[in-house]
Write a protein that holds these residues in place. Structure first.
Motif, PDB file in Angstrom:
ATOM      1  N   ASN A  73       0.854  -1.184   0.000  1.00  0.00           N
ATOM      2  CA  ASN A  73       0.000   0.000   0.000  1.00  0.00           C
ATOM      3  C   ASN A  73       0.889   1.231   0.000  1.00  0.00           C
ATOM      4  O   ASN A  73       1.169   1.782  -1.041  1.00  0.00           O
ATOM      5  CB  ASN A  73      -0.956  -0.004   1.191  1.00  0.00           C
ATOM      6  N   ALA A  74       1.333   1.638   1.166  1.00  0.00           N
ATOM      7  CA  ALA A  74       2.232   2.781   1.324  1.00  0.00           C
ATOM      8  C   ALA A  74       3.232   2.414   2.415  1.00  0.00           C
ATOM      9  O   ALA A  74       3.069   2.791   3.572  1.00  0.00           O
ATOM     10  CB  ALA A  74       1.457   4.033   1.683  1.00  0.00           C
ATOM     11  N   PRO A  75       4.256   1.652   2.075  1.00  0.00           N
ATOM     12  CA  PRO A  75       5.163   1.117   3.099  1.00  0.00           C
ATOM     13  C   PRO A  75       5.926   2.186   3.879  1.00  0.00           C
ATOM     14  O   PRO A  75       6.492   3.113   3.295  1.00  0.00           O
ATOM     15  CB  PRO A  75       6.121   0.233   2.313  1.00  0.00           C
ATOM     16  N   LEU A  76       5.923   2.022   5.186  1.00  0.00           N
ATOM     17  CA  LEU A  76       6.625   2.942   6.071  1.00  0.00           C
ATOM     18  C   LEU A  76       8.118   2.971   5.778  1.00  0.00           C
ATOM     19  O   LEU A  76       8.747   4.025   5.885  1.00  0.00           O
ATOM     20  CB  LEU A  76       6.374   2.544   7.539  1.00  0.00           C
ATOM     21  N   ALA A  90      11.805   0.821  -5.946  1.00  0.00           N
ATOM     22  CA  ALA A  90      10.644   0.096  -5.437  1.00  0.00           C
ATOM     23  C   ALA A  90       9.732  -0.358  -6.573  1.00  0.00           C
ATOM     24  O   ALA A  90       9.735   0.210  -7.659  1.00  0.00           O
ATOM     25  CB  ALA A  90       9.868   0.973  -4.460  1.00  0.00           C
ATOM     26  N   ALA A  91       8.968  -1.375  -6.251  1.00  0.00           N
ATOM     27  CA  ALA A  91       8.048  -1.960  -7.216  1.00  0.00           C
ATOM     28  C   ALA A  91       6.934  -0.989  -7.578  1.00  0.00           C
ATOM     29  O   ALA A  91       6.441  -0.239  -6.737  1.00  0.00           O
ATOM     30  CB  ALA A  91       7.450  -3.242  -6.644  1.00  0.00           C
ATOM     31  N   ARG A  92       6.561  -1.043  -8.801  1.00  0.00           N
ATOM     32  CA  ARG A  92       5.466  -0.234  -9.329  1.00  0.00           C
ATOM     33  C   ARG A  92       4.142  -0.933  -8.984  1.00  0.00           C
ATOM     34  O   ARG A  92       3.464  -1.473  -9.844  1.00  0.00           O
ATOM     35  CB  ARG A  92       5.635  -0.086 -10.841  1.00  0.00           C
ATOM     36  N   VAL A  93       3.806  -0.948  -7.698  1.00  0.00           N
ATOM     37  CA  VAL A  93       2.580  -1.600  -7.214  1.00  0.00           C
ATOM     38  C   VAL A  93       1.924  -0.728  -6.141  1.00  0.00           C
ATOM     39  O   VAL A  93       2.583   0.087  -5.500  1.00  0.00           O
ATOM     40  CB  VAL A  93       2.849  -3.013  -6.626  1.00  0.00           C
ATOM     41  N   GLY A  94       0.632  -0.939  -5.960  1.00  0.00           N
ATOM     42  CA  GLY A  94      -0.095  -0.263  -4.889  1.00  0.00           C
ATOM     43  C   GLY A  94       0.139   1.236  -4.868  1.00  0.00           C
ATOM     44  O   GLY A  94       0.156   1.895  -5.903  1.00  0.00           O
ATOM     45  N   MET A  99       4.089   7.570  -3.714  1.00  0.00           N
ATOM     46  CA  MET A  99       5.089   7.994  -2.734  1.00  0.00           C
ATOM     47  C   MET A  99       6.353   8.524  -3.398  1.00  0.00           C
ATOM     48  O   MET A  99       6.990   9.440  -2.887  1.00  0.00           O
ATOM     49  CB  MET A  99       5.459   6.829  -1.811  1.00  0.00           C
ATOM     50  N   LEU A 100       6.719   7.921  -4.520  1.00  0.00           N
ATOM     51  CA  LEU A 100       7.975   8.264  -5.192  1.00  0.00           C
ATOM     52  C   LEU A 100       7.732   9.145  -6.404  1.00  0.00           C
ATOM     53  O   LEU A 100       6.703   9.038  -7.063  1.00  0.00           O
ATOM     54  CB  LEU A 100       8.692   6.994  -5.653  1.00  0.00           C
ATOM     55  N   ARG A 101       8.709   9.964  -6.701  1.00  0.00           N
ATOM     56  CA  ARG A 101       8.716  10.724  -7.949  1.00  0.00           C
ATOM     57  C   ARG A 101       9.815  10.120  -8.804  1.00  0.00           C
ATOM     58  O   ARG A 101      11.003  10.245  -8.489  1.00  0.00           O
ATOM     59  CB  ARG A 101       8.975  12.200  -7.673  1.00  0.00           C
ATOM     60  N   GLU A 102       9.395   9.449  -9.857  1.00  0.00           N
ATOM     61  CA  GLU A 102      10.318   8.713 -10.730  1.00  0.00           C
ATOM     62  C   GLU A 102      11.489   9.599 -11.164  1.00  0.00           C
ATOM     63  O   GLU A 102      11.302  10.686 -11.706  1.00  0.00           O
ATOM     64  CB  GLU A 102       9.560   8.205 -11.970  1.00  0.00           C
ATOM     65  N   GLY A 103      12.706   9.109 -10.866  1.00  0.00           N
ATOM     66  CA  GLY A 103      13.918   9.816 -11.252  1.00  0.00           C
ATOM     67  C   GLY A 103      14.297  10.965 -10.341  1.00  0.00           C
ATOM     68  O   GLY A 103      15.391  11.501 -10.449  1.00  0.00           O
ATOM     69  N   GLY A 106      13.521   8.440  -6.474  1.00  0.00           N
ATOM     70  CA  GLY A 106      13.812   7.017  -6.604  1.00  0.00           C
ATOM     71  C   GLY A 106      13.441   6.514  -7.980  1.00  0.00           C
ATOM     72  O   GLY A 106      13.143   7.301  -8.886  1.00  0.00           O
ATOM     73  N   LEU A 107      13.452   5.200  -8.108  1.00  0.00           N
ATOM     74  CA  LEU A 107      13.145   4.552  -9.379  1.00  0.00           C
ATOM     75  C   LEU A 107      12.107   3.464  -9.152  1.00  0.00           C
ATOM     76  O   LEU A 107      12.186   2.712  -8.179  1.00  0.00           O
ATOM     77  CB  LEU A 107      14.415   3.944  -9.982  1.00  0.00           C
ATOM     78  N   LEU A 108      11.151   3.377 -10.058  1.00  0.00           N
ATOM     79  CA  LEU A 108      10.113   2.353  -9.989  1.00  0.00           C
ATOM     80  C   LEU A 108      10.466   1.208 -10.925  1.00  0.00           C
ATOM     81  O   LEU A 108      10.957   1.436 -12.040  1.00  0.00           O
ATOM     82  CB  LEU A 108       8.755   2.953 -10.360  1.00  0.00           C
TER      83      LEU A 108
END
Length: 165
Positions: A73-76, A90-94, A99-103, A106-108
């Protein structure tokens, strides 16, 4: 992750994979066997459950946090890594994509594609400027989105919006 780490260990011989969290005994044994099969058992550390202080210590030494989950979901742990200024793969799931902004923070990746995971981690390990930029972006994003006062204000605003309707 262990399968994805094998080529990383080959290309970056000083790296280590540190896995935190409890697992069922059978799964843990399977993971250890995979590390042996890939001949990286000397580069993989199974930490088990660790304290908050240990999490902070691990993050302070980490080049990146990798969350190759199939379901989340939204891992702590992502929010914690971002707050510590650690880039995330992180995985492109849920809810992870929210939470992340690609590039930028982080990277999905596709959690079913070990090559994709390996390439993303390798990208961070091989590009210091990118890693530092993502780390700064992650820390700034975490401060504006996840700190207690920001969450409290957003929650209060949601209540205000509901009451106004």
């Amino acid at each position: 992750m262990i399968k994805a780490f094998a080529p990383i260990a080959e290309n970056f011989p000083d790296t280590r994979l540190r896995i935190a969290g409890a697992a069922e005994a059978a799964y843990l044994e399977e993971c250890k066997r995979q590390a042996e099969t890939d001949r990286i058992q000397d580069k993989v550390d199974f930490l088990g459950n660790i304290s908050i202080e240990d999490v902070q210590r691990e993050l302070s030494k980490a080049n990146c946090l990798v969350v190759p989950s199939f379901q989340e979901n939204a891992p702590l742990n992502i929010a914690e890594a971002m707050a510590a200024g650690v880039p995330v793969v992180a995985a492109r799931v849920g809810g992870i994509g929210e939470m992340l902004r690609e590039g930028q923070t982080g990277l999905l990746v596709d959690p079913n594609d070990t090559k994709d995971i390996s390439q993303a981690v390798s990208k961070i390990l091989s590009d210091r400027k990118l890693a530092e930029s993502m780390g700064r972006g992650a820390k700034e994003s975490a401060a504006e989105r996840f700190r207690a006062s920001a969450v409290c204000e957003k929650t209060l605003q949601a209540y205000r919006d509901v009451l106004a309707e």
